[in-house]
Design an enzyme around this catalytic site. Structure first.
Site, mmCIF file in Angstrom:
data_model
loop_
_atom_site.group_PDB
_atom_site.id
_atom_site.type_symbol
_atom_site.label_atom_id
_atom_site.label_comp_id
_atom_site.label_asym_id
_atom_site.label_seq_id
_atom_site.Cartn_x
_atom_site.Cartn_y
_atom_site.Cartn_z
ATOM 1 N N SER A 1 -10.670 -55.043 -27.328
ATOM 2 C CA SER A 1 -9.658 -55.756 -26.551
ATOM 3 C C SER A 1 -8.486 -56.208 -27.414
ATOM 4 C CB SER A 1 -10.310 -56.988 -25.916
ATOM 5 O OG SER A 1 -9.347 -57.936 -25.533
ATOM 6 N N TYR B 1 -1.524 -54.161 -24.097
ATOM 7 C CA TYR B 1 -0.770 -54.354 -22.861
ATOM 8 C C TYR B 1 0.613 -53.746 -23.068
ATOM 9 C CZ TYR B 1 -4.361 -57.918 -22.023
ATOM 10 O OH TYR B 1 -5.563 -58.574 -21.863
ATOM 11 N N THR C 1 -3.653 -51.687 -20.588
ATOM 12 C CA THR C 1 -4.068 -52.437 -19.391
ATOM 13 C C THR C 1 -2.825 -52.837 -18.605
ATOM 14 O OG1 THR C 1 -6.104 -53.188 -20.405
ATOM 15 C CG2 THR C 1 -5.245 -54.533 -18.595
HETATM 16 C C1 FMN Z 1 -14.888 -62.141 -20.433
HETATM 17 C C2 FMN Z 1 -14.056 -60.950 -20.104
HETATM 18 C C3 FMN Z 1 -12.919 -60.684 -20.855
HETATM 19 C C4 FMN Z 1 -12.121 -59.566 -20.549
HETATM 20 N N1 FMN Z 1 -11.025 -59.303 -21.327
HETATM 21 C C5 FMN Z 1 -10.305 -58.189 -21.078
HETATM 22 C C6 FMN Z 1 -9.231 -57.840 -21.941
HETATM 23 O O1 FMN Z 1 -8.939 -58.520 -22.914
HETATM 24 N N2 FMN Z 1 -8.532 -56.711 -21.633
HETATM 25 C C7 FMN Z 1 -8.840 -55.910 -20.558
HETATM 26 O O2 FMN Z 1 -8.176 -54.883 -20.335
HETATM 27 N N3 FMN Z 1 -9.857 -56.220 -19.735
HETATM 28 C C8 FMN Z 1 -10.602 -57.318 -19.980
HETATM 29 N N4 FMN Z 1 -11.674 -57.619 -19.172
HETATM 30 C C9 FMN Z 1 -11.993 -56.722 -18.047
HETATM 31 C C10 FMN Z 1 -12.960 -55.602 -18.465
HETATM 32 O O3 FMN Z 1 -12.348 -54.690 -19.339
HETATM 33 C C11 FMN Z 1 -13.471 -54.800 -17.261
HETATM 34 O O4 FMN Z 1 -12.371 -54.313 -16.538
HETATM 35 C C12 FMN Z 1 -14.378 -55.599 -16.313
HETATM 36 O O5 FMN Z 1 -15.116 -56.578 -17.012
HETATM 37 C C13 FMN Z 1 -15.327 -54.635 -15.628
HETATM 38 O O6 FMN Z 1 -16.110 -55.279 -14.690
HETATM 39 P P1 FMN Z 1 -17.610 -55.794 -14.966
HETATM 40 O O7 FMN Z 1 -17.482 -57.021 -15.785
HETATM 41 O O8 FMN Z 1 -18.116 -56.056 -13.583
HETATM 42 O O9 FMN Z 1 -18.363 -54.689 -15.681
HETATM 43 C C14 FMN Z 1 -12.477 -58.719 -19.464
HETATM 44 C C15 FMN Z 1 -13.641 -58.988 -18.728
HETATM 45 C C16 FMN Z 1 -14.426 -60.081 -19.038
HETATM 46 C C17 FMN Z 1 -15.673 -60.324 -18.227
#
Ligand code: FMN
Length: 356
Positions: A110, A133, A159
């Site tokens: 990330s 991003y 993203t």
């Molecule tokens: C705690 C947390 C932090 C996240 N941080 C990011 C991030 O920094 N960048 C990003 O593109 N997606 C982020 N996501 C989204 C995830 O990449 C992903 O799209 C999502 O968690 C998928 O769904 P799931 O949690 O049901 O598997 C984050 C998700 C969670 C739960």
């Protein structure tokens, strides 16, 4: 974990993680935007498809390996880019990456990781992608792209669904404060806050397709667009030369009241016309969910929250266990559907569930 029984599925992992995590951290990870309708729908929508079991098809040897952007992975489940793994375990991203590498899969790092791109690259011999991003700060973007390439990262995820901050009510109630990622320049702005005109390091609310095109031109690595939920946007990704898309609603963490990702997957696959790889994330908790997504045309899927449950419960070994549980469930499903390889999982493996 020692005196309580090992979780035997990802839901039990979440239950065990909830026991050990501070409430505000659990809520940050588990929660979503406003009413969490999309969080719930992502999960429940998998039940809209049922398997069509097939028999007598020699399933004595199952091969779960596949390729993502031309590189081999041992199973079609990758680690989604998620900020701040140290919120669940002090080893943070290092533990997750080692787990992913030992299971033969890739991890997307990330933009908000607690660990530097360089330290991670040295931690294991696996496959890393990096997520960023459409930043307003092009110099920083170029720096990240160059650092990713110099450190052997295999792809860039951009993203696109985070140009405006979401309303997450659990975090408001808990007065939750995020820490900034380790890879931003010291003193820079918060990554995903909306900002007025001017320069800054955050996800730029003014970004357009030209910015994705700019990123594509600024790196030799493949570029994957994340946060795509419509066929129209898939087509635009193809037009700017993206190499893949991740059908994602950010796990229901940004815009609430969307369809589930698995519900829009077919639309995305049709729009990609075989020109780009299509991945999916959101609500994957069972091996069956993975097989359904592949049957609907996903090249592979990503998991987000479950990696935190694994980390919280058992650090690196907890994430290994999460991946192995999914692997075992995928194997059972493949065997019982008569599909010994990932390539043999096609649309005829499933059927839309009719109303009773
Ligand atoms: C705690 C947390 C932090 C996240 N941080 C990011 C991030 O920094 N960048 C990003 O593109 N997606 C982020 N996501 C989204 C995830 O990449 C992903 O799209 C999502 O968690 C998928 O769904 P799931 O949690 O049901 O598997 C984050 C998700 C969670 C739960």
């Amino acid at each position: 974990m020692a005196d309580s029984p090992q979780p035997i599925n990802l839901f039990e992992f979440e239950d065990a993680a909830r026991e050990v995590l501070p409430k505000a951290e659990y809520d940050y990870i588990a929660g979503g935007a406003t009413d969490e309708i999309s969080v719930d729908r992502n999960r429940r929508a998998y039940a809209s498809w049922a398997f069509r079991p097939r028999v007598l098809r020699d399933v004595s040897k199952l091969d779960l390996s596949t390729t993502v952007l031309g590189s081999k992975v041992a199973l079609p489940v990758l680690i989604a880019p998620c900020g701040g793994h140290k919120r669940a375990h002090p080893d943070g991203e290092l533990a997750t990456y080692r787990a992913a590498a030992s299971c033969g899969t890739a991890m997307a790092v990330s933009a908000n990781a607690n660990t530097s791109f360089e330290d991670l690259a040295k931690a294991a011999d696996g496959m890393l992608w990096v997520q960023l991003y459409p930043f307003r700060d092009k110099a920083m973007t170029q720096d990240w792209l160059d650092r990713a390439q110099a450190n052997g990262y295999k792809a860039i995820i951009v993203t696109l669904d985070s140009q405006w901050p979401p309303k997450r009510e659990r975090n408001i109630r808990n007065r939750y404060q995020r820490t900034r990622g380790a890879n931003y320049p010291v003193g820079g702005e918060h990554p995903d806050a909306p900002r007025p005109a001017g320069s800054g390091a955050g996800s730029d609310p003014a970004a357009t397709w030209k910015d994705l095109e700019w990123i594509k031109a600024a790196t030799r690595l493949p570029v994957v667009a994340k946060g795509i939920m419509t066929g129209e946007d898939v087509e635009l990704c193809a037009q700017v030369g993206a190499d893949g898309v991740i059908v994602s609603n950010h796990g229901g963490r940004h815009l609430d009241n969307t369809l589930a990702t698995v519900e829009v997957l077919s639309e995305a696959v049709a729009a990609a016309k075989g020109k780009m790889e299509v991945y999916l994330d959101g609500g994957i908790r069972r091996g069956a969910d993975v097989v359904k997504a592949i049957a609907l045309g996903a090249k592979a899927v990503f998991i987000g929250r479950p990696l935190f449950w694994g980390l919280a419960v058992g650090g690196e070994q907890g994430v290994v266990r999460v991946l192995n549980l999914l692997r075992e469930e995928i194997e059972i499903t493949m065997a019982k559907c008569g599909r010994p390889t990932i390539a043999s999982i096609d649309a005829s493996a499933i059927v839309r569930v009719p109303p009773l």
